[in-house]
Design an enzyme around this catalytic site. Sequence first.
Site, PDB file in Angstrom:
ATOM      1  N   HIS A   1      -9.971   2.124   0.382  1.00  0.00           N
ATOM      2  CA  HIS A   1      -9.829   0.986   1.302  1.00  0.00           C
ATOM      3  C   HIS A   1     -10.824   1.027   2.462  1.00  0.00           C
ATOM      4  O   HIS A   1     -10.464   0.768   3.610  1.00  0.00           O
ATOM      5  CB  HIS A   1      -8.395   0.947   1.840  1.00  0.00           C
TER       6      HIS A   1
ATOM      7  N   HIS B   1       0.807  -1.225   0.000  1.00  0.00           N
ATOM      8  CA  HIS B   1       0.000   0.000   0.000  1.00  0.00           C
ATOM      9  C   HIS B   1       0.839   1.274   0.000  1.00  0.00           C
ATOM     10  O   HIS B   1       0.549   2.236   0.711  1.00  0.00           O
ATOM     11  CB  HIS B   1      -0.960  -0.008   1.182  1.00  0.00           C
TER      12      HIS B   1
ATOM     13  N   GLU C   1     -11.625  -3.444  -2.991  1.00  0.00           N
ATOM     14  CA  GLU C   1     -10.710  -2.417  -3.486  1.00  0.00           C
ATOM     15  C   GLU C   1     -10.486  -2.587  -4.986  1.00  0.00           C
ATOM     16  O   GLU C   1      -9.696  -3.434  -5.404  1.00  0.00           O
ATOM     17  CB  GLU C   1      -9.376  -2.518  -2.744  1.00  0.00           C
TER      18      GLU C   1
END
Length: 357
Positions: free
Chosen positions: A191, A118, A322
């Site tokens: 997210h 991420h 996502e």
Amino acid sequence: MFKVSPSLLLCFMLGLLLHCEAHENKHNKIEFYELKRGNMHLNFTNYGATILSLRIPDKYGKIADVVLGYDSINAYKNDTSYFGALIGRVANRIGGAKFILGGKTYKLSANDHGNTLHGGTQGFSDVLWKVKSHKKHSHVTFTYHSFDGEQGFPGKLVVSVTYMFIGKNKLGVKMIAKPVDKATPVNLAQHTYWNLRGHNSGDILSHTVQIFASQITPVDNNLIPTGKLQSVKGTPYDFLEPKEVGSRIHKLPGLYDINYVLDKTPKLHFNKVAIVKDPVSGRKMELWSNQLGVQYYTSGMLNDTKGKDGAVYHKYAGIALETQGFPDSVNHLNFPSQIVNPGEVYKHYMIYRFTAS
């Protein structure tokens, strides 16, 4: 069936906010913003361009917050679950925390067993965004200027995300990124963890999920894609027809955390991604996107996490969907490229529709 009209697509493509009054957040401080229309009520912060809450009615008209989160900004700063955040510069994982582009090896911030997760140790979820425009009954737009070498990624990148109402019960998300001086990988994601019965109502194992994808990108023990595509038929990953989240989760190592390869939806501008429904509240969430994949994650890593309103989130407290490009695409030439060159524009659109019956 919901269809994205040409006029709606044009709003996304040309920028819905051209005629809105813009204002810059010049104070570089954490602030909070609200959107409200009809029975939909959202709260945001510019820290991580994060969705803090969404309050919507159930089939009886009872309002509940269906987004997992925290009571304090300090909790978001220490968060490792990425509750509600905007993820980047590259969402999901990059194997070995490195990649080669233009003959040069770029070494990234490693924050997940030697891999990059991420965006690294301080991705876009952990930075202050500026607020370009905000109208309570319409939209909020956050912007961020990522510098050359941030977390190891090449080139300057100008990023924006707009959360906007569409009609009475739809929420649009528009993510735009423009490289300034160098080619760079870009793969943004939203997210949020959803529990349609209410964020503090327990687990989501009885929620039904339908994912419009016939294949997944299988992963190794470190959740790095192998580079192959695998059919979901005959596996616990098959959600082509609606199924309860918990119906076959025991056949997996404790959770779902995998990228699905979305099927092309004929005659629609966007791909149909997923439908989630809670049988108790009757709330339903439908999702469309222009992306090729979606990470389906059932929060198997939550463990007595102290959430907002006194809630304690246990395993399976929420579902994350996502939409994204394929994980680790920079290291798999057979995956669709996520490299964006100067002069090109990365565009990522999502549309949520919320109903109850």
